[in-house]
Structure formats: structure tokens, C-alpha cells
Design a protein around this motif. Structure first.
Motif, PDB file in Angstrom:
ATOM      1  N   GLU A 151       0.815  -1.207   0.000  1.00 15.37           N
ATOM      2  CA  GLU A 151       0.000   0.000   0.000  1.00 15.37           C
ATOM      3  C   GLU A 151       0.856   1.266   0.000  1.00 15.37           C
ATOM      4  N   ASP A 155      -3.578   3.435  -1.860  1.00 15.28           N
ATOM      5  CA  ASP A 155      -3.550   2.726  -3.140  1.00 15.28           C
ATOM      6  C   ASP A 155      -2.787   1.414  -2.970  1.00 15.28           C
ATOM      7  N   TYR A 157      -0.623  -1.590  -4.688  1.00  9.39           N
ATOM      8  CA  TYR A 157       0.222  -1.904  -5.844  1.00  9.39           C
ATOM      9  C   TYR A 157       0.621  -3.373  -5.845  1.00  9.39           C
ATOM     10  N   ASP A 187       2.731   4.829 -13.367  1.00  5.78           N
ATOM     11  CA  ASP A 187       3.278   5.976 -12.626  1.00  5.78           C
ATOM     12  C   ASP A 187       4.668   5.618 -12.076  1.00  5.78           C
ATOM     13  N   ARG A 190       6.383   7.552  -9.040  1.00 10.11           N
ATOM     14  CA  ARG A 190       5.737   7.770  -7.746  1.00 10.11           C
ATOM     15  C   ARG A 190       6.654   7.318  -6.606  1.00 10.11           C
ATOM     16  N   LYS A 193       7.338   3.368  -4.326  1.00  8.96           N
ATOM     17  CA  LYS A 193       7.138   2.109  -5.041  1.00  8.96           C
ATOM     18  C   LYS A 193       8.380   1.225  -4.920  1.00  8.96           C
ATOM     19  N   ASP A 198       5.850  -1.295 -10.953  1.00  8.35           N
ATOM     20  CA  ASP A 198       4.761  -1.949 -10.217  1.00  8.35           C
ATOM     21  C   ASP A 198       3.431  -1.276 -10.562  1.00  8.35           C
ATOM     22  N   MET A 200      -0.795  -0.494 -10.351  1.00  5.36           N
ATOM     23  CA  MET A 200      -1.820  -0.345  -9.330  1.00  5.36           C
ATOM     24  C   MET A 200      -2.877  -1.436  -9.466  1.00  5.36           C
ATOM     25  N   TRP A 202      -5.527  -1.416  -6.925  1.00 10.85           N
ATOM     26  CA  TRP A 202      -6.744  -0.798  -6.391  1.00 10.85           C
ATOM     27  C   TRP A 202      -6.431   0.664  -6.098  1.00 10.85           C
ATOM     28  N   MET A 203      -7.186   1.562  -6.717  1.00  5.35           N
ATOM     29  CA  MET A 203      -7.001   2.992  -6.514  1.00  5.35           C
ATOM     30  C   MET A 203      -7.991   3.477  -5.469  1.00  5.35           C
ATOM     31  N   GLY A 223      -7.522  -1.375 -10.687  1.00  7.45           N
ATOM     32  CA  GLY A 223      -6.544  -1.077 -11.726  1.00  7.45           C
ATOM     33  C   GLY A 223      -6.902  -1.799 -13.015  1.00  7.45           C
TER      34      GLY A 223
END
Length: 409
Positions: A151, A155, A157, A187, A190, A193, A198, A200, A202-203, A223
Motif C-alpha cells: 500500500e 492505493d 500496488y 506511474d 511515484r 514504489k 509496479d 496499481m 486498487w485505486m 486497476g
């Protein structure tokens, strides 16, 4: 979600041939030997605009796969998704002041009309991302429980390092993966990560955007890649025969989807073959919704172009080739369609059994549609120049072209 009506596929005498097809993962041809039921998953549209020729070319390729299998007397279990919630859809709806769900339904309905007109055989299961959410949430929770997900600020990943087979679909190096991830919805920059690529799973809910109850994940939405994995595993299981889509899906979509499924199940591979259609260009650049250089199937139909001619224009190019749409491509198809219809309209003609076998062999050889078209051209020329005495031949040709190429004469 419902698909579109199926056109009748005529039965042909004799037996079709097993399919040899190019597998992206191995980089070469493989012979597919499905059981009595062949299983195929093809990634569907994100419905924020109408079906363009690039879409049609991709779905035409996998329609041919279905037709080859049906000709071998197999059943085909075909599954396709609709990414009916995603950033591009939300951005288009916001730009045009539309309800995102209404926009998705409107464009999905138009897609169905286009597929029906082009005689594309429908999937057995046609599943939207939104309706798949109840099945997606448990998979994300399981990946988290397995230590394959983590997480960042709510979010979730996927950790690509959790799958020892990661990279075996695309065979790209880390730099290429990072570049494509940035270009195709990822992304990589970001902070926090574990690996830049990696993806996503679940956003977490954002203000002003749709979200759903994710149980222990919190409210949010899925995702891109886990959506297809959930649908494929639910309806096909692991080790299905063909994972299909355009070549722009090799990475990250199909690479990530394979790793999600393999991490979830501990099985390898997700699909026996990864099959990808080439890109269609217009004015020197790949057709793209973001670029706006599109030729829409619905617009061609409104202009009175026969859908059979559109289909012949697609078939004139090998499915793996990148090619360019031009007015001449369409005119050549219109001309070819006229020749073929004239040839089968006569009461008799040259024997057609050998032609049927030529079409079968061409399609079994990595869906070589141009070779199949050339074989029909030769029969039509012979019909025009010297005719024949076989009263059943025109009907055989008409049925074979319909059954194997999806073109109604």
C-alpha cells in the motif's frame, strides 16, 4: 453486460486444420492443440469513443481464430471485457460534460453495432469492469495476503518481483519497461514504489470520481490489469489457449496480467499463447484516440460503405503487420468484393474443393488472410475467364468465404 447477435457460420465439408500461430512470449510459431473446447480471452475497448479501424483490425484477427477452431468442429469459449471505468473515459466525460456511465454505455452500444455489421462472432461472456468488481476485490486482497501487494497512501500496488516469471511475455529490459509504463497509464516516478513499473491493483477513492466498496481495501476502483485477470480466471481458468489483443498491450497490460494470475495461482503460464495484432496508421501515425487520427467504422457505414468491403480491407493485411489505412485500401476492397460477388452469382463454375483447402491451410498458417484472399481471387479470375460446369461450386465458395473469412457474398 450483453454482447451482440451472432451471424450464422455455415458448415463446410471436410475438416479444418489446427492453428499454428505466432506467440509473443516465445517469439515464434507454436501449434495450438486445444481440447474439445478452445478458450480465448481478448481485451476489449475502453468505451470513450467509437470503434476505429485499428480496433476492427484487432477483433478481426481473433474472429479468424474462432472461425479456424469452429472449422475443426471444436466449441469456442471466447471472453472479452469492456473497461467501462478508467481514466480516459472519466477525462472524456468531464471534458464533454457527460455522465461517465452514460458515455460508456453509448459507446459500447455503438461498438456492438459495428461488430454486428462486420460479422464478428460475439464472445460467450462480455463483461464490464464495473460488474466484475465483486470478483476483483477478493483477488487484490489475496495478493496482499500473499505478500505480492503493498500500500501507498491507500492505493494498492502489485509487486512484480513476486512473480518469478515476470518479463517472460514481453522480454523487455528495465529501461524499456519504465518508458512504456509512463506512456501507457503507469506511474513509474511515484515515491514509495518497490519497483518503478509496479502497477496499481486498487485505486483509493478520489474526490469527484466513481468508487465502490472494496471491503478491507476501502472504497476505490480497480486497476486496469487486475480487471482482465479476474474476468479471465473466473470464466476460463489458468492455462487457457490464447490471450489476445493489439501489440500495444504486450507491455504493460499482458505482462502484468500474466504476473497477477501467476502470483495468485502459483501456476504458469496464464495462457498458452500470447497473440498480438499489428497497429493501423493514418497519415503516417498509428491510429490513436489521443491523437485523433481515426477512421471510424460507424462513419464508413453511414457513408454507405458495405461492411463486407471494410472487412476485406482488414483481411488484405496480415494480422501481425503494421499497415496504413488509405482511400486506395478501401477502394481495392470494394473492387475485390464486386469481383467475388459477380463470380459466385453465376449458376456454375470451376470446382471449389481445392479452394476451400487452400483457404483452410492459409488461415491455419498464422492466420495468413492475404494468402486466403489471393486463393479466392484466382478462383474468381478463372470463373470470369473460362467458367466451369460445377453447379455447386459458387455456393461452396460463398459458404467457405462466409464461414472462414466472415465475408457475406
Amino acid at each position: 453486460m450483453h454482447a451482440w447477435p451472432a451471424s450464422e457460420v455455415p458448415a463446410l465439408p471436410g475438416q479444418g486444420r489446427d492453428l499454428r500461430i505466432h506467440d509473443t512470449a516465445t517469439g515464434g510459431p507454436i501449434a495450438l492443440d486445444p481440447g474439445p473446447v478452445a478458450r480465448i480471452y481478448v481485451c476489449g475497448i475502453t468505451p470513450y469513443d467509437a470503434t476505429h479501424i485499428g480496433h476492427a483490425a484487432t477483433y478481426n484477427a481473433f474472429d479468424l481464430v474462432q472461425r479456424v477452431w469452429l472449422d475443426t468442429k471444436r466449441q469456442v469459449h471466447y471472453v472479452q471485457n469492456v473497461t467501462d471505468v478508467d481514466d480516459p473515459l472519466l477525462e472524456r466525460a468531464d471534458r464533454d460534460g457527460l455522465d461517465w456511465a452514460a458515455l460508456a454505455e453509448q459507446e459500447t452500444a455503438l461498438f456492438r453495432e459495428d461488430m454486428t455489421a462486420l460479422r464478428m462472432l460475439p464472445p460467450r461472456h462480455y463483461i464490464g469492469a464495473v460488474e466484475a468488481i465483486p470478483g476483483i476485490v477478493p483477488l487484490v486482497e489475496r495478493l496482499r495476503d500473499l505478500g505480492a501487494a503493498y500500500e501507498i497512501d491507500g492505493d494498492i500496488y502489485f509487486s512484480v518481483e513476486s512473480d518469478p516469471h515476470f518479463g517472460q511475455v514481453s522480454h523487455l529490459d528495465a529501461a524499456a519497461m519504465r518508458l512504456l509504463s509512463a506512456e501507457r497509464g503507469g506511474d513509474p516516478d511515484r515515491p514509495g514504489k518497490k519497483n518503478p513499473v509496479d502497477p496499481m491493483l486498487w485505486m483509493a477513492a478520489r474526490d469527484g470520481e466513481p468508487s465502490w466498496d472494496g471491503g478491507s481495501l476501502g472504497r476505490g476502483r480497480p486497476g486496469w490489469h487486475i480487471e482482465c485477470v479476474a474476468i479471465a480466471l473466473d470464466h476460463l481458468g489458468m492455462g487457457f489457449d490464447v490471450q489476445g489483443g493489439g501489440s500495444d498491450l504486450v507491455f504493460p497490460h499482458h505482462e502484468m496480467g500474466a504476473s497477477h494470475a501467476q502470483a495468485l495461482t502459483g501456476e504458469f503460464p496464464m495462457a498458452k499463447a500470447y497473440v498480438h495484432a499489428g497497429m493501423v496508421a493514418l497519415h503516417g501515425e498509428k491510429m490513436s484516440k489521443s491523437k485523433g487520427n481515426l477512421v471510424f467504422v460507424s462513419a464508413l457505414r453511414r457513408d454507405g460503405v458495405d461492411p463486407a468491403a471494410i472487412r476485406l480491407a482488414l483481411l488484405a493485411h496480415h494480422y501481425r503487420a503494421d499497415w496504413e489505412w488509405t482511400d486506395q485500401v478501401l477502394q481495392d476492397a470494394v473492387t475485390r468484393l464486386g469481383h467475388w460477388r459477380a463470380a459466385v452469382s453465376r449458376p456454375d463454375g470451376p470446382p471449389a474443393e481445392a479452394l476451400v483447402e487452400e483457404i483452410r491451410e492459409a488461415l491455419a498458417n498464422d492466420l495468413d488472410a492475404p494468402a486466403a484472399l489471393a486463393a479466392v481471387d484466382r478462383w474468381a479470375v478463372l470463373q470470369e475467364e473460362s467458367g466451369g460446369t460445377d453447379t455447386g461450386a459458387p455456393g461452396v465458395v460463398s459458404r467457405a468465404v462466409d464461414a472462414l473469412l466472415g465475408v457475406a457474398l
